[in-house]
Motif scaffolding. Structure first.
Motif, short mmCIF file in Angstrom:
data_model
loop_
_atom_site.label_atom_id
_atom_site.label_comp_id
_atom_site.label_asym_id
_atom_site.label_seq_id
_atom_site.Cartn_x
_atom_site.Cartn_y
_atom_site.Cartn_z
N MET A 1 -7.44 -6.54 14.25
CA MET A 1 -6.68 -6.11 13.62
C MET A 1 -7.22 -5.50 12.73
SD MET A 1 -6.23 -10.33 11.94
CE MET A 1 -7.81 -10.02 10.88
N LYS A 2 -6.42 -4.38 12.50
CA LYS A 2 -5.71 -3.20 11.23
C LYS A 2 -5.84 -4.33 9.59
CE LYS A 2 -3.36 0.72 10.30
NZ LYS A 2 -2.33 1.75 10.13
N LEU A 3 -6.72 -3.57 8.79
CA LEU A 3 -6.29 -4.28 7.32
C LEU A 3 -6.46 -2.57 6.67
CD1 LEU A 3 -6.90 -5.68 4.67
CD2 LEU A 3 -8.95 -4.99 5.38
N THR A 4 -5.08 -2.49 5.92
CA THR A 4 -4.90 -0.81 5.38
C THR A 4 -4.63 -1.21 4.10
OG1 THR A 4 -2.62 -0.02 6.82
CG2 THR A 4 -2.49 0.42 4.65
N ILE A 5 -6.05 -0.82 3.20
CA ILE A 5 -5.52 -0.84 1.71
C ILE A 5 -5.38 0.50 1.28
CG2 ILE A 5 -7.40 -0.78 0.34
CD1 ILE A 5 -10.02 -1.44 2.28
N LEU A 6 -4.28 -0.27 0.21
CA LEU A 6 -3.91 0.74 -0.76
C LEU A 6 -4.63 0.66 -2.30
CD1 LEU A 6 0.44 -0.66 0.09
CD2 LEU A 6 -1.21 1.00 1.19
N GLY A 7 -4.57 2.30 -2.61
CA GLY A 7 -6.36 2.38 -3.80
C GLY A 7 -6.98 2.56 -2.99
N GLY A 8 -6.77 3.04 -2.07
CA GLY A 8 -7.83 3.63 -0.46
C GLY A 8 -9.84 3.52 -1.77
N GLY A 9 -8.93 4.61 -2.50
CA GLY A 9 -9.93 5.12 -2.84
C GLY A 9 -10.65 4.83 -4.22
N GLY A 10 -9.84 3.12 -4.68
CA GLY A 10 -10.53 2.40 -6.05
C GLY A 10 -11.83 2.26 -5.63
N PHE A 11 -12.76 1.83 -6.92
CA PHE A 11 -14.16 1.63 -6.91
C PHE A 11 -14.39 0.09 -6.88
CE2 PHE A 11 -17.81 0.36 -9.58
CZ PHE A 11 -19.13 1.42 -9.28
N ARG A 12 -13.51 -0.73 -6.30
CA ARG A 12 -13.96 -1.63 -6.14
C ARG A 12 -13.49 -2.04 -4.27
NH1 ARG A 12 -13.13 -6.89 -9.66
NH2 ARG A 12 -11.07 -6.12 -9.80
N THR A 33 -7.86 0.99 6.90
CA THR A 33 -7.41 2.59 6.92
C THR A 33 -7.37 2.35 5.65
OG1 THR A 33 -5.92 2.21 8.86
CG2 THR A 33 -4.28 3.91 7.41
N LEU A 34 -7.65 3.78 5.49
CA LEU A 34 -7.99 3.39 2.98
C LEU A 34 -6.81 5.18 2.76
CD1 LEU A 34 -11.48 4.30 2.86
CD2 LEU A 34 -10.53 2.28 2.69
N TYR A 35 -5.71 4.32 1.75
CA TYR A 35 -5.16 4.95 1.19
C TYR A 35 -5.03 5.19 -0.05
CZ TYR A 35 -0.52 6.70 -0.31
OH TYR A 35 0.57 7.44 -1.24
N ASP A 36 -4.48 6.63 -0.39
CA ASP A 36 -4.91 6.87 -1.68
C ASP A 36 -3.90 8.22 -2.27
OD1 ASP A 36 -7.13 5.63 -4.48
OD2 ASP A 36 -6.12 7.29 -4.28
N ARG A 73 2.02 2.08 9.21
CA ARG A 73 2.32 1.46 10.45
C ARG A 73 1.31 0.89 10.91
NH1 ARG A 73 4.75 6.73 10.28
NH2 ARG A 73 6.98 6.39 10.10
N GLY A 74 1.54 -0.25 12.40
CA GLY A 74 0.71 -0.82 12.83
C GLY A 74 -0.59 -2.06 12.19
N ALA A 75 -0.47 -2.01 10.67
CA ALA A 75 -1.03 -2.68 9.76
C ALA A 75 -0.54 -4.34 10.21
CB ALA A 75 -1.02 -2.16 8.33
N ASP A 76 -1.98 -5.45 10.31
CA ASP A 76 -1.60 -7.22 10.41
C ASP A 76 -1.82 -6.97 8.79
OD1 ASP A 76 -2.07 -6.84 13.47
OD2 ASP A 76 -3.73 -6.35 13.02
N PHE A 77 -2.55 -6.42 7.41
CA PHE A 77 -2.94 -6.81 6.67
C PHE A 77 -3.13 -5.39 6.17
CE2 PHE A 77 -4.83 -10.85 8.69
CZ PHE A 77 -4.00 -11.75 7.92
N VAL A 78 -2.29 -5.51 4.56
CA VAL A 78 -2.36 -4.65 3.65
C VAL A 78 -2.62 -5.47 2.09
CG1 VAL A 78 -0.16 -3.65 2.11
CG2 VAL A 78 -0.42 -3.59 4.59
N PHE A 79 -3.81 -4.18 1.74
CA PHE A 79 -4.19 -4.86 0.51
C PHE A 79 -3.78 -4.30 -0.40
CE2 PHE A 79 -8.15 -4.98 -2.45
CZ PHE A 79 -7.88 -6.45 -2.15
N SER A 80 -3.22 -4.76 -1.17
CA SER A 80 -2.86 -3.94 -2.26
C SER A 80 -3.76 -3.47 -3.97
CB SER A 80 -1.40 -3.48 -2.75
OG SER A 80 -0.93 -3.20 -3.78
N ALA A 81 -4.48 -2.46 -3.78
CA ALA A 81 -5.29 -2.29 -5.12
C ALA A 81 -4.77 -1.21 -5.65
CB ALA A 81 -6.37 -2.98 -5.34
N ILE A 82 -3.76 -0.95 -6.47
CA ILE A 82 -3.22 0.86 -7.14
C ILE A 82 -3.46 -0.10 -8.81
CG2 ILE A 82 -1.83 1.04 -4.98
CD1 ILE A 82 0.78 0.37 -6.81
#
Length: 446
Positions: A1-12, A33-36, A73-82
């Motif tokens: 499974m692919k998890l994408t973290i929006l705010g991937g440069g976040g401290f937590r 996948t870390l996105y920031d 693209r292709g994410a099964d879960f997207v974690f939003s922490a922006i």
């Protein structure tokens, strides 16, 4: 499974990755996948994650990117922490409010409204992108103000967006521990909105143990909420409030403490994190150890002004460890991905749970979670003292959503003026002027 973290440069983010590293079951997350938008922050957090994964053979692979569509693209879960506007924006939110003599906390009162007005247009765009690029993904929202943001995203993602928060989890665990119960076996009767909820019962093997807590003043005053609110007030309520209700019940004292503090919470965190990310630019800096020291300091100073007002002292050692929102996120993903039925306190659409709110209003209540998502469980009606706060704050959230959609300054003024902690239409108008003056992102309000 692919998890994408929006705010991937976040401290937590390392907290989330640490929870994933402890999951070795079949069907676990195998790629992160870390996105920031900030390359330096991405690099710093990726270094921490690399050290976390040392010696773990099945550690999820980590990719960092500043390309949003690629991340989704292709994410099964997207974690939003922006955090729209960063910690500088949070510090400005606090200062503008305090200059008007009202609370500037990032999720409560004027500060929360300002943060919501900045954030909603961004998360609405994200929700639309997710619906287009990853229509089968489940979105786990931790972006604050979490209830408001979850409701904004739900208008485009329906029940596939679920909000999470660590406050109810921590509260439930503290109550269970003080009662000598296993927190993992206790069922918590919790109801409200995000950062505006109450524990009304704690059931162990079908028996409500909360009356035993109220009957023993010494026991009731032995944990954080007892010290924060005072035992007399808790017994008057007949419930244990979420810690953020301290801003409502002791508003004048909280505002005064924030005004007298050397620096606001946002300013402290901005300074602290600038130091962390600055040190991380040195390739010789030990990444994980540096992050862990910074995290410990952050946790120890959490809501320190409120504890000072109440004379509550230092936080308990057990509250300084991780095990909050990242564990909720992991449990939620496991339940959905593996159909492991569980119960979690989450931010979801109301449906028919609370009769005082409409079906689409996002509330924070216990939910049953499985492969079909999160279904709120039936709860008793809110007591009248809670009805007033819940409906007032929901009206504020709706006004924020209206302002973000219309660009109307009048809607923004209405949001501030309706909030229980902003007691003047004139103050509301000055707050809108103040926030539009310091935040270019609010230039859409006309």
């Amino acid at each position: 499974m692919k998890l994408t973290i929006l705010g991937g440069g976040g401290f937590r983010v390392p907290l989330v990755y640490g929870a994933l590293l402890a999951d070795h079951a079949e069907g676990r997350v195998s790629a992160v996948t870390l996105y920031d938008t900030d390359a330096d922050r991405l690099t710093a957090v990726a270094r921490v994650l690399t050290e976390q994964a040392e010696g773990i053979a099945d550690a999820p692979a980590v990719v960092a990117t500043n390309e949003l569509d690629e991340a989704l693209r292709g994410a099964d879960f997207v974690f939003s922490a922006i955090r729209v506007g960063g910690l500088a924006g949070r510090a400005a939110d606090e200062r503008v409010a305090l200059d008007e003599g009202v609370l500037g906390q990032e999720t409560v009162g004027a500060g929360g409204i300002a943060y919501g007005l900045r954030t909603v247009p961004v998360v609405v765009d994200l929700a639309r992108r997710i619906a287009r690029l990853a229509p089968h993904a489940w979105v786990i929202n931790f972006t604050n103000p979490a209830g408001l943001v979850t409701e904004a995203m739900s208008r485009h993602l329906g029940d596939r967006v679920i909000g999470i928060c660590d406050s109810p989890v921590g509260l439930g665990r503290r109550i269970a521990r003080v009662l000598g119960a296993d927190p993992d076996r206790a069922r918590v009767d919790y109801v409200g909105l995000n950062h505006l909820g109450w524990v009304r019962g704690l059931y162990v093997e079908g028996r409500d143990e909360l009356p035993r807590l109220f009957a023993d003043p010494e026991l009731l005053g032995s944990f954080e909420e007892g010290r924060l609110f005072g035992t007399d007030w808790l017994r008057s309520l007949g419930a244990i409030p979420n810690e953020y209700l301290h801003y409502y019940y002791f508003n004048r004292e909280a505002v005064r403490a924030y005004q007298e503090a050397e620096q606001t919470r946002g300013a402290f965190l901005r300074e602290q994190q600038e130091g962390f990310y600055g040190r991380m630019k040195n390739p010789d800096t030990p990444a994980l150890a540096t992050w862990d020291r910074t995290r410990a300091e952050r946790e120890a100073t959490y809501m320190s002004e409120n504890r000072d007002v109440a004379g509550a002292g230092e936080r308990d050692e057990s509250d300084l460890d991780s095990g909050g929102y990242e564990q909720v996120a992991l449990a939620l993903m496991r339940a959905v991905a593996r159909n492991e039925r569980t119960s979690l306190i989450l931010n979801v659409r109301n449906r028919t749970t609370l009769s005082v709110l409409d079906a689409d209003a996002v509330i924070e209540v216990p939910c049953l979670v499985d492969a079909n998502g999160a279904q709120p469980v039936a709860v008793d009606p809110l007591p009248y003292h809670a009805v007033g706060l819940v409906t007032s704050v929901k009206a504020v959230e709706r006004a924020v959503l209206d302002a973000a959609a219309s660009g109307s300054r009048a809607d923004a003024v209405r949001a501030f003026a309706l909030h229980p902690l902003v007691d003047s239409v004139s103050v509301a108008r000055r707050l809108v002027d103040g926030y539009t003056g310091v935040h270019p992102g609010l230039s859409y309000l006309t």
